[in-house]
Enzyme design. Sequence first.
Site, mmCIF file in Angstrom:
data_model
loop_
_atom_site.group_PDB
_atom_site.id
_atom_site.type_symbol
_atom_site.label_atom_id
_atom_site.label_comp_id
_atom_site.label_asym_id
_atom_site.label_seq_id
_atom_site.Cartn_x
_atom_site.Cartn_y
_atom_site.Cartn_z
ATOM 1 N N PRO A 11 0.889 -1.027 7.905
ATOM 2 C CA PRO A 11 1.004 -1.273 9.335
ATOM 3 C C PRO A 11 0.070 -2.365 9.856
ATOM 4 O O PRO A 11 -1.060 -2.515 9.407
ATOM 5 C CB PRO A 11 0.652 0.078 9.963
ATOM 6 N N ASN A 12 0.598 -3.116 10.785
ATOM 7 C CA ASN A 12 -0.083 -4.163 11.536
ATOM 8 C C ASN A 12 -0.383 -5.418 10.730
ATOM 9 O O ASN A 12 -0.883 -6.392 11.292
ATOM 10 C CB ASN A 12 -1.368 -3.637 12.195
ATOM 11 N N ARG A 19 -4.391 -10.735 14.740
ATOM 12 C CA ARG A 19 -5.179 -9.512 14.904
ATOM 13 C C ARG A 19 -6.561 -9.664 14.286
ATOM 14 O O ARG A 19 -6.703 -9.930 13.094
ATOM 15 C CB ARG A 19 -4.441 -8.352 14.239
ATOM 16 N N TYR A 24 -10.133 -10.373 9.555
ATOM 17 C CA TYR A 24 -9.049 -10.632 8.605
ATOM 18 C C TYR A 24 -8.741 -12.114 8.389
ATOM 19 O O TYR A 24 -7.913 -12.446 7.546
ATOM 20 C CB TYR A 24 -7.778 -9.905 9.051
ATOM 21 N N ASN A 75 -1.299 -3.183 -0.078
ATOM 22 C CA ASN A 75 -2.320 -3.138 0.963
ATOM 23 C C ASN A 75 -1.832 -2.083 1.949
ATOM 24 O O ASN A 75 -1.015 -2.366 2.816
ATOM 25 C CB ASN A 75 -2.478 -4.495 1.646
ATOM 26 N N ALA A 78 -3.972 0.718 7.479
ATOM 27 C CA ALA A 78 -4.469 1.945 8.108
ATOM 28 C C ALA A 78 -4.063 3.206 7.350
ATOM 29 O O ALA A 78 -4.786 4.204 7.385
ATOM 30 C CB ALA A 78 -3.986 2.029 9.552
ATOM 31 N N GLU A 99 -4.586 -1.680 -5.450
ATOM 32 C CA GLU A 99 -4.764 -1.599 -3.994
ATOM 33 C C GLU A 99 -5.575 -2.816 -3.559
ATOM 34 O O GLU A 99 -6.602 -3.143 -4.164
ATOM 35 C CB GLU A 99 -5.501 -0.311 -3.630
ATOM 36 N N HIS A 101 -7.358 -4.916 -0.219
ATOM 37 C CA HIS A 101 -7.814 -4.961 1.177
ATOM 38 C C HIS A 101 -8.391 -6.348 1.427
ATOM 39 O O HIS A 101 -9.197 -6.835 0.618
ATOM 40 C CB HIS A 101 -8.887 -3.902 1.450
ATOM 41 N N ARG A 108 -17.461 -1.999 6.356
ATOM 42 C CA ARG A 108 -16.872 -1.790 7.682
ATOM 43 C C ARG A 108 -17.452 -0.543 8.332
ATOM 44 O O ARG A 108 -18.274 0.172 7.750
ATOM 45 C CB ARG A 108 -15.337 -1.647 7.564
#
Length: 164
Positions: A11-12, A19, A24, A75, A78, A99, A101, A108
């Site tokens: 998502p996003n 964003r 990012y 990825n 969320a 995975e 990111h 973070r």
Amino acid sequence: MTTRIMVLNGPNLNFLGIREPHIYGSTTLGEIEANCEEAARLLDVSLSFHQSNIEGELVGLIQSAHGNADAIIMNPAAFSFTSIALIDALKIFDGPKIEVHISNIHARDELHRHSITSSASTAVICGLGPYGYIAAILAVVQRLGRLPGAVPSALHGLTPTGGA
């Protein structure tokens, strides 16, 4: 036989470049996809690239990889921090699961530090920005036996500026 890699984005991520660019960066998902496609061509890899804001669609894509892909690069965004459904689906897939990111999730805020989906992954790449996707493609190709396990000798003579 060509290596088949499915790249999934949660998502996003369709709003990358807009964003939170301070986290990012300014690279869009379309640019990441184009870079992945270029790397895939160089490595003779078949790539399918997907993005969904819907958890169930991502589960369906993971399930569809069974028998149709040799590896998954994901990825989860969320969903990394919330999705038991993605964990269960990833456990079904036998091939390498990397995975990715874009940000270093370990640096973070507390909400974004612990990925539960990584428990079902072969490896995790984080903090390399968009290059993490390319690193994941290389890692998958190596894990599937198409690249050597050691650093190629041609890289041993390189200086930090890139020359020999």
